[in-house]
Design a protein around this motif. Structure first.
Motif, mmCIF file in Angstrom:
data_model
loop_
_atom_site.group_PDB
_atom_site.id
_atom_site.type_symbol
_atom_site.label_atom_id
_atom_site.label_comp_id
_atom_site.label_asym_id
_atom_site.label_seq_id
_atom_site.Cartn_x
_atom_site.Cartn_y
_atom_site.Cartn_z
ATOM 1 N N PHE A 34 -8.058 -7.542 -3.885
ATOM 2 C CA PHE A 34 -7.081 -8.618 -3.750
ATOM 3 C C PHE A 34 -7.490 -9.555 -2.616
ATOM 4 C CE2 PHE A 34 -3.703 -6.412 -6.154
ATOM 5 C CZ PHE A 34 -4.143 -5.100 -6.078
ATOM 6 N N TYR A 36 -5.199 -12.182 -0.162
ATOM 7 C CA TYR A 36 -3.898 -12.712 0.205
ATOM 8 C C TYR A 36 -4.104 -13.802 1.249
ATOM 9 C CZ TYR A 36 -1.176 -9.020 -2.080
ATOM 10 O OH TYR A 36 -0.591 -8.197 -3.000
ATOM 11 N N LEU A 44 2.949 -13.353 3.451
ATOM 12 C CA LEU A 44 1.698 -13.206 2.716
ATOM 13 C C LEU A 44 1.905 -13.532 1.245
ATOM 14 C CD1 LEU A 44 0.957 -10.134 4.693
ATOM 15 C CD2 LEU A 44 -0.976 -11.542 4.043
ATOM 16 N N LEU A 46 -0.133 -13.703 -2.613
ATOM 17 C CA LEU A 46 -1.306 -13.298 -3.370
ATOM 18 C C LEU A 46 -2.048 -14.517 -3.904
ATOM 19 C CD1 LEU A 46 -2.889 -10.919 -4.702
ATOM 20 C CD2 LEU A 46 -1.447 -11.300 -6.717
ATOM 21 N N LYS A 49 -6.538 -11.442 -7.847
ATOM 22 C CA LYS A 49 -6.784 -10.002 -7.859
ATOM 23 C C LYS A 49 -7.809 -9.660 -8.933
ATOM 24 C CE LYS A 49 -2.807 -9.272 -10.891
ATOM 25 N NZ LYS A 49 -1.429 -8.731 -10.981
ATOM 26 N N PHE A 51 -8.874 -6.375 -11.309
ATOM 27 C CA PHE A 51 -8.590 -5.020 -11.755
ATOM 28 C C PHE A 51 -9.743 -4.488 -12.585
ATOM 29 C CE2 PHE A 51 -4.915 -5.046 -9.636
ATOM 30 C CZ PHE A 51 -3.697 -4.784 -10.254
ATOM 31 N N ALA A 102 -1.459 2.609 -11.430
ATOM 32 C CA ALA A 102 -1.254 1.550 -10.459
ATOM 33 C C ALA A 102 -1.984 1.811 -9.160
ATOM 34 C CB ALA A 102 0.233 1.425 -10.177
ATOM 35 N N THR A 103 -2.099 0.739 -8.398
ATOM 36 C CA THR A 103 -2.601 0.894 -7.041
ATOM 37 C C THR A 103 -1.606 1.696 -6.237
ATOM 38 O OG1 THR A 103 -1.513 -1.139 -6.398
ATOM 39 C CG2 THR A 103 -3.797 -1.306 -7.065
ATOM 40 N N TYR B 33 6.074 -0.415 0.695
ATOM 41 C CA TYR B 33 5.046 -0.236 1.724
ATOM 42 C C TYR B 33 5.559 -0.768 3.060
ATOM 43 C CZ TYR B 33 2.000 -0.414 -2.471
ATOM 44 O OH TYR B 33 1.432 -0.227 -3.695
ATOM 45 N N TYR B 48 3.748 4.579 2.546
ATOM 46 C CA TYR B 48 3.888 4.098 1.173
ATOM 47 C C TYR B 48 4.814 5.039 0.401
ATOM 48 C CZ TYR B 48 2.223 4.024 -3.748
ATOM 49 O OH TYR B 48 2.120 4.011 -5.102
ATOM 50 N N ASP B 56 3.331 8.678 1.149
ATOM 51 C CA ASP B 56 2.042 8.754 1.828
ATOM 52 C C ASP B 56 2.244 8.280 3.255
ATOM 53 O OD1 ASP B 56 -0.491 8.272 2.908
ATOM 54 O OD2 ASP B 56 -1.316 7.496 1.045
ATOM 55 N N GLY B 97 4.202 -1.483 -9.074
ATOM 56 C CA GLY B 97 3.317 -0.329 -9.175
ATOM 57 C C GLY B 97 2.198 -0.582 -10.148
ATOM 58 N N ILE B 98 2.525 -0.767 -11.388
ATOM 59 C CA ILE B 98 1.470 -0.913 -12.375
ATOM 60 C C ILE B 98 0.724 -2.227 -12.196
ATOM 61 C CG2 ILE B 98 1.031 -1.215 -14.827
ATOM 62 C CD1 ILE B 98 2.936 0.989 -15.386
ATOM 63 N N ALA B 99 1.438 -3.285 -11.904
ATOM 64 C CA ALA B 99 0.803 -4.591 -11.703
ATOM 65 C C ALA B 99 0.004 -4.616 -10.414
ATOM 66 C CB ALA B 99 1.843 -5.689 -11.710
ATOM 67 N N GLY B 100 0.441 -3.877 -9.441
ATOM 68 C CA GLY B 100 -0.299 -3.778 -8.202
ATOM 69 C C GLY B 100 -0.046 -4.870 -7.200
ATOM 70 N N GLU B 101 0.490 -6.009 -7.624
ATOM 71 C CA GLU B 101 0.680 -7.085 -6.661
ATOM 72 C C GLU B 101 1.798 -6.724 -5.693
ATOM 73 O OE1 GLU B 101 1.552 -10.896 -8.314
ATOM 74 O OE2 GLU B 101 2.053 -11.780 -6.372
ATOM 75 N N LEU B 102 1.522 -6.863 -4.414
ATOM 76 C CA LEU B 102 2.528 -6.626 -3.391
ATOM 77 C C LEU B 102 3.250 -7.920 -3.069
ATOM 78 C CD1 LEU B 102 0.817 -4.032 -3.104
ATOM 79 C CD2 LEU B 102 1.227 -4.163 -0.643
ATOM 80 N N PHE B 104 5.568 -9.472 -0.202
ATOM 81 C CA PHE B 104 5.869 -9.186 1.191
ATOM 82 C C PHE B 104 7.150 -9.869 1.639
ATOM 83 C CE2 PHE B 104 2.282 -6.955 3.049
ATOM 84 C CZ PHE B 104 1.324 -7.084 2.062
#
Lengths: 118, 113
Positions: A34, A36, A44, A46, A49, A51, A102-103, B33, B48, B56, B97-102, B104
């Motif tokens: 990614f 950002y 922040l 995005l 990205k 994958f 997922a990540t 997160y 996380y 985590d 989760g699946i998309a992964g984009e955070l 903030f």
């Protein structure tokens, strides 16, 4: 465990010039990657990205990045920088879960601060 | 709201006091997160949460730091006996989760005097 290195702490470019921000990662498998951006006083956002699939990914604001497995790199590029691009840029790497989902933990680099000269 | 909400936006405290920072993630996001951003240090991963799985906690810098997530939604980061080196901006993010984009939040700026 994954890690990210952004070797350039600070970069200054002239408006209209091309830009390349470097990012190197360390991870034992194909990572999620990614970029950002953090503008002054803002959160922040995005940019783009990676994958899987096409290793050249397009993002918002005219940015693109290329995943190069052989070099463990994911450098960010823009052909012509605008003054509004002045910000801090963060590269991040995420680990894939065992079932390819997922990540989970996303690890960020220390950032590159971009200044744009008129 | 539509985005990740954090409170307080600014907190000034005295060394040795406990502080609590709150995060309201985007509704429906299963992952949450916490990161810490210090000058010149980038974003340091703290903890996380993913759904009902055990969190985590590998990024928590000491046992003075703890976090919980109640009902799979709101999260609280607690710092006990604050030290001056705890001064930083604490960022919360959530994702599907699946998309992964955070996504903030704006962060909570903590200053320990």
């Amino acid at each position: 465990a994954q890690s990210v290195t952004q070797p350039d702490i600070h970069i200054t470019v002239s408006e209209g010039a091309s830009l390349e921000l470097r990012c190197n990662y360390s991870y034992g498998a194909t990572p999620y990657l990614f970029w950002y951006v953090q503008s002054p006083g803002q959160g922040l956002q995005l940019l783009l990205k990676y994958f899987s699939g096409d290793t050249l990914v397009q993002g918002i604001k005219g940015f693109e990045a290329e995943f190069k497995r052989s070099q463990s790199s994911f450098n960010l590029r823009k052909p012509s920088v605008h003054w509004s691009d002045a910000a801090e840029y963060f590269c991040a790497v995420g680990a894939r879960l065992n079932y390819g989902g997922a990540t989970n933990k996303l690890i960020f680099g220390t950032g590159t601060l971009l200044a744009v000269q008129p | 709201g539509a985005g990740v909400s954090q409170s307080p936006s600014n907190k000034v405290t005295e060394k040795g006091k406990d502080v609590e920072l709150r995060c309201d993630p985007i509704s429906g996001h299963t992952a949450l997160y916490w990161y810490r951003q210090s000058l010149g240090q980038g974003l340091e991963f703290l903890i996380y949460f993913q759904g009902n799985s055990a969190p985590d906690k590998s990024g928590l810098p000491s046992d003075r730091f703890s976090a919980e997530r109640t009902g799979g939604s709101v999260s609280t980061l607690t710092i006990q006996r604050t030290q001056q080196e705890d001064s930083a901006v604490y960022l919360c993010a959530s994702s599907l989760g699946i998309a992964g984009e955070l996504f903030f939040g704006e962060g909570s700026r903590l200053t320990v005097l």
